[in-house]
Design a protein around this motif. Sequence first.
Motif, PDB file in Angstrom:
ATOM      1  N   LYS A 148       9.553 122.736 132.455  1.00  0.00           N
ATOM      2  CA  LYS A 148       9.434 123.304 131.106  1.00  0.00           C
ATOM      3  C   LYS A 148       7.991 123.779 130.850  1.00  0.00           C
ATOM      4  O   LYS A 148       7.738 124.830 130.260  1.00  0.00           O
ATOM      5  N   LEU A 149       7.049 122.996 131.348  1.00  0.00           N
ATOM      6  CA  LEU A 149       5.634 123.286 131.111  1.00  0.00           C
ATOM      7  C   LEU A 149       5.092 124.417 131.980  1.00  0.00           C
ATOM      8  O   LEU A 149       4.263 125.210 131.537  1.00  0.00           O
ATOM      9  N   THR A 150       5.575 124.488 133.237  1.00  0.00           N
ATOM     10  CA  THR A 150       4.945 125.406 134.203  1.00  0.00           C
ATOM     11  C   THR A 150       5.834 126.554 134.678  1.00  0.00           C
ATOM     12  O   THR A 150       5.348 127.482 135.322  1.00  0.00           O
ATOM     13  N   SER A 151       7.146 126.404 134.456  1.00  0.00           N
ATOM     14  CA  SER A 151       8.157 127.358 134.958  1.00  0.00           C
ATOM     15  C   SER A 151       8.373 127.274 136.467  1.00  0.00           C
ATOM     16  O   SER A 151       9.047 128.137 137.024  1.00  0.00           O
ATOM     17  N   VAL A 152       7.780 126.275 137.128  1.00  0.00           N
ATOM     18  CA  VAL A 152       8.052 126.105 138.569  1.00  0.00           C
ATOM     19  C   VAL A 152       8.423 124.641 138.824  1.00  0.00           C
ATOM     20  O   VAL A 152       8.323 123.798 137.930  1.00  0.00           O
ATOM     21  N   SER A 153       8.807 124.348 140.080  1.00  0.00           N
ATOM     22  CA  SER A 153       9.266 122.989 140.362  1.00  0.00           C
ATOM     23  C   SER A 153       8.120 122.076 140.816  1.00  0.00           C
ATOM     24  O   SER A 153       7.103 122.522 141.355  1.00  0.00           O
ATOM     25  N   LEU A 154       8.327 120.807 140.579  1.00  0.00           N
ATOM     26  CA  LEU A 154       7.305 119.785 140.844  1.00  0.00           C
ATOM     27  C   LEU A 154       7.167 119.447 142.328  1.00  0.00           C
ATOM     28  O   LEU A 154       6.083 119.091 142.794  1.00  0.00           O
ATOM     29  N   GLU A 155       8.260 119.550 143.072  1.00  0.00           N
ATOM     30  CA  GLU A 155       8.312 118.995 144.430  1.00  0.00           C
ATOM     31  C   GLU A 155       7.137 119.414 145.349  1.00  0.00           C
ATOM     32  O   GLU A 155       6.554 118.557 146.009  1.00  0.00           O
ATOM     33  N   PRO A 156       6.781 120.711 145.408  1.00  0.00           N
ATOM     34  CA  PRO A 156       5.667 121.073 146.311  1.00  0.00           C
ATOM     35  C   PRO A 156       4.373 120.302 145.995  1.00  0.00           C
ATOM     36  O   PRO A 156       3.624 119.937 146.908  1.00  0.00           O
ATOM     37  N   THR A 157       4.137 120.025 144.732  1.00  0.00           N
ATOM     38  CA  THR A 157       2.917 119.299 144.336  1.00  0.00           C
ATOM     39  C   THR A 157       2.967 117.855 144.842  1.00  0.00           C
ATOM     40  O   THR A 157       1.955 117.303 145.291  1.00  0.00           O
ATOM     41  N   LEU A 158       4.156 117.254 144.782  1.00  0.00           N
ATOM     42  CA  LEU A 158       4.272 115.872 145.271  1.00  0.00           C
ATOM     43  C   LEU A 158       4.091 115.835 146.795  1.00  0.00           C
ATOM     44  O   LEU A 158       3.457 114.921 147.331  1.00  0.00           O
ATOM     45  N   ILE A 159       4.644 116.835 147.474  1.00  0.00           N
ATOM     46  CA  ILE A 159       4.476 116.915 148.934  1.00  0.00           C
ATOM     47  C   ILE A 159       2.985 117.053 149.265  1.00  0.00           C
ATOM     48  O   ILE A 159       2.463 116.403 150.163  1.00  0.00           O
ATOM     49  N   PHE A 160       2.317 117.894 148.500  1.00  0.00           N
ATOM     50  CA  PHE A 160       0.875 118.124 148.687  1.00  0.00           C
ATOM     51  C   PHE A 160       0.104 116.821 148.456  1.00  0.00           C
ATOM     52  O   PHE A 160      -0.771 116.447 149.246  1.00  0.00           O
ATOM     53  N   ALA A 161       0.445 116.113 147.385  1.00  0.00           N
ATOM     54  CA  ALA A 161      -0.250 114.856 147.052  1.00  0.00           C
ATOM     55  C   ALA A 161      -0.059 113.826 148.165  1.00  0.00           C
ATOM     56  O   ALA A 161      -1.014 113.134 148.556  1.00  0.00           O
ATOM     57  N   ARG A 162       1.152 113.745 148.687  1.00  0.00           N
ATOM     58  CA  ARG A 162       1.407 112.770 149.769  1.00  0.00           C
ATOM     59  C   ARG A 162       0.595 113.136 151.014  1.00  0.00           C
ATOM     60  O   ARG A 162       0.074 112.265 151.704  1.00  0.00           O
ATOM     61  N   TYR A 163       0.482 114.417 151.285  1.00  0.00           N
ATOM     62  CA  TYR A 163      -0.293 114.849 152.458  1.00  0.00           C
ATOM     63  C   TYR A 163      -1.780 114.504 152.279  1.00  0.00           C
ATOM     64  O   TYR A 163      -2.439 114.030 153.208  1.00  0.00           O
ATOM     65  N   LEU A 164      -2.300 114.710 151.085  1.00  0.00           N
ATOM     66  CA  LEU A 164      -3.712 114.373 150.829  1.00  0.00           C
ATOM     67  C   LEU A 164      -3.951 112.887 151.083  1.00  0.00           C
ATOM     68  O   LEU A 164      -4.983 112.483 151.622  1.00  0.00           O
ATOM     69  N   ALA A 165      -2.965 112.078 150.694  1.00  0.00           N
ATOM     70  CA  ALA A 165      -3.086 110.628 150.926  1.00  0.00           C
ATOM     71  C   ALA A 165      -3.046 110.343 152.427  1.00  0.00           C
ATOM     72  O   ALA A 165      -3.839 109.543 152.942  1.00  0.00           O
ATOM     73  N   GLN A 166      -2.147 111.023 153.102  1.00  0.00           N
ATOM     74  CA  GLN A 166      -1.986 110.806 154.549  1.00  0.00           C
ATOM     75  C   GLN A 166      -3.269 111.131 155.325  1.00  0.00           C
ATOM     76  O   GLN A 166      -3.629 110.420 156.255  1.00  0.00           O
ATOM     77  N   ILE A 167      -3.956 112.189 154.919  1.00  0.00           N
ATOM     78  CA  ILE A 167      -5.194 112.545 155.647  1.00  0.00           C
ATOM     79  C   ILE A 167      -6.434 111.928 154.981  1.00  0.00           C
ATOM     80  O   ILE A 167      -7.558 112.213 155.362  1.00  0.00           O
ATOM     81  N   ASN A 168      -6.168 111.114 153.972  1.00  0.00           N
ATOM     82  CA  ASN A 168      -7.239 110.405 153.260  1.00  0.00           C
ATOM     83  C   ASN A 168      -8.309 111.344 152.694  1.00  0.00           C
ATOM     84  O   ASN A 168      -9.508 111.099 152.802  1.00  0.00           O
ATOM     85  N   LYS A 169      -7.853 112.426 152.104  1.00  0.00           N
ATOM     86  CA  LYS A 169      -8.773 113.422 151.522  1.00  0.00           C
ATOM     87  C   LYS A 169      -9.194 112.964 150.117  1.00  0.00           C
ATOM     88  O   LYS A 169      -8.329 112.735 149.262  1.00  0.00           O
ATOM     89  N   PRO A 170     -10.490 112.822 149.878  1.00  0.00           N
ATOM     90  CA  PRO A 170     -10.926 112.422 148.537  1.00  0.00           C
ATOM     91  C   PRO A 170     -10.310 113.334 147.457  1.00  0.00           C
ATOM     92  O   PRO A 170     -10.380 114.567 147.573  1.00  0.00           O
TER      93      PRO A 170
END
Length: 252
Positions: A148-170
């Motif tokens: 509703k807020l962005t007009s796009v889906s959330l999933e890619p952002t969650l995938i991105f966030a998990r990847y940042l955690a996986q590579i331990n990116k600040p």
Amino acid sequence: MTNTLSINNSSQTGIIHSVESCGTVDGPGIRFVIFTQGCPLRCLYCHNPDCRHFEDGKIVTVDELITEIDKYRAYFESSGGGVTITGGEPLMQPDFVKAIFQNCKKINIHTTLDTSGYVNLNIAKPILEYTDLVLLDIKSFDPNIYHKLTSVSLEPTLIFARYLAQINKPTWIRFVLVPNLTDPENNVRGLAQFIAPFKNIEKVEILPFHKMGEYKWEQLGYDYQLKDTQPPSPQLMNQVINIFKSYGLKVQ
Ligand code: SF4
């Protein structure tokens, strides 16, 4: 004076909205901030609606930008700052962003990427190799509110966030608190629960909704749907801050 910089991919071009030479709110220290043009999201509270379309931006070369950035090195060094690329959505121009960051790292300048994470992960991965810090805007954890807020889906952002955690990116998480939109407790709690186990999250920035961009929407003839929405009260801000803190997260 002779320019001693040797710039890689110097003729690579990108489309930007503007630059700010001494920014202090998009990452640590004093920063040279590049606002890229183009964004696939349509956030209802966007304060840069003029960044939406590529055709409204200006074309610059990596060479021009790095030469300009180089002038501010003393400020970066004394303040612990560097370069931030924000937008718009920088990851719409991956080769451009990568070239800038690659050159910054060559001359030891700290790099920060501000993104919604709405991107194909494989496109983002090579850029992250040259990124010291990510400011990840997770605009909502509830997928319906996010859409509703962005007009796009959330999933890619969650995938991105998990990847940042996986590579331990600040990473700093950014969340805009909008009364009657992003403030339901289960939304805030869901986000806090999702990021709490990630060791790479250095802090969470809770940004109170404001209407400073409203005049731009009017100038552009866009319908600003949050006209009647007020900034969050101090009490609501505190409630939300305390939810994140209760999960052991550092909040600013
Ligand atoms: S991601 Fe940023 S630039 Fe794009 S619409 Fe949302 S607030 Fe605006």
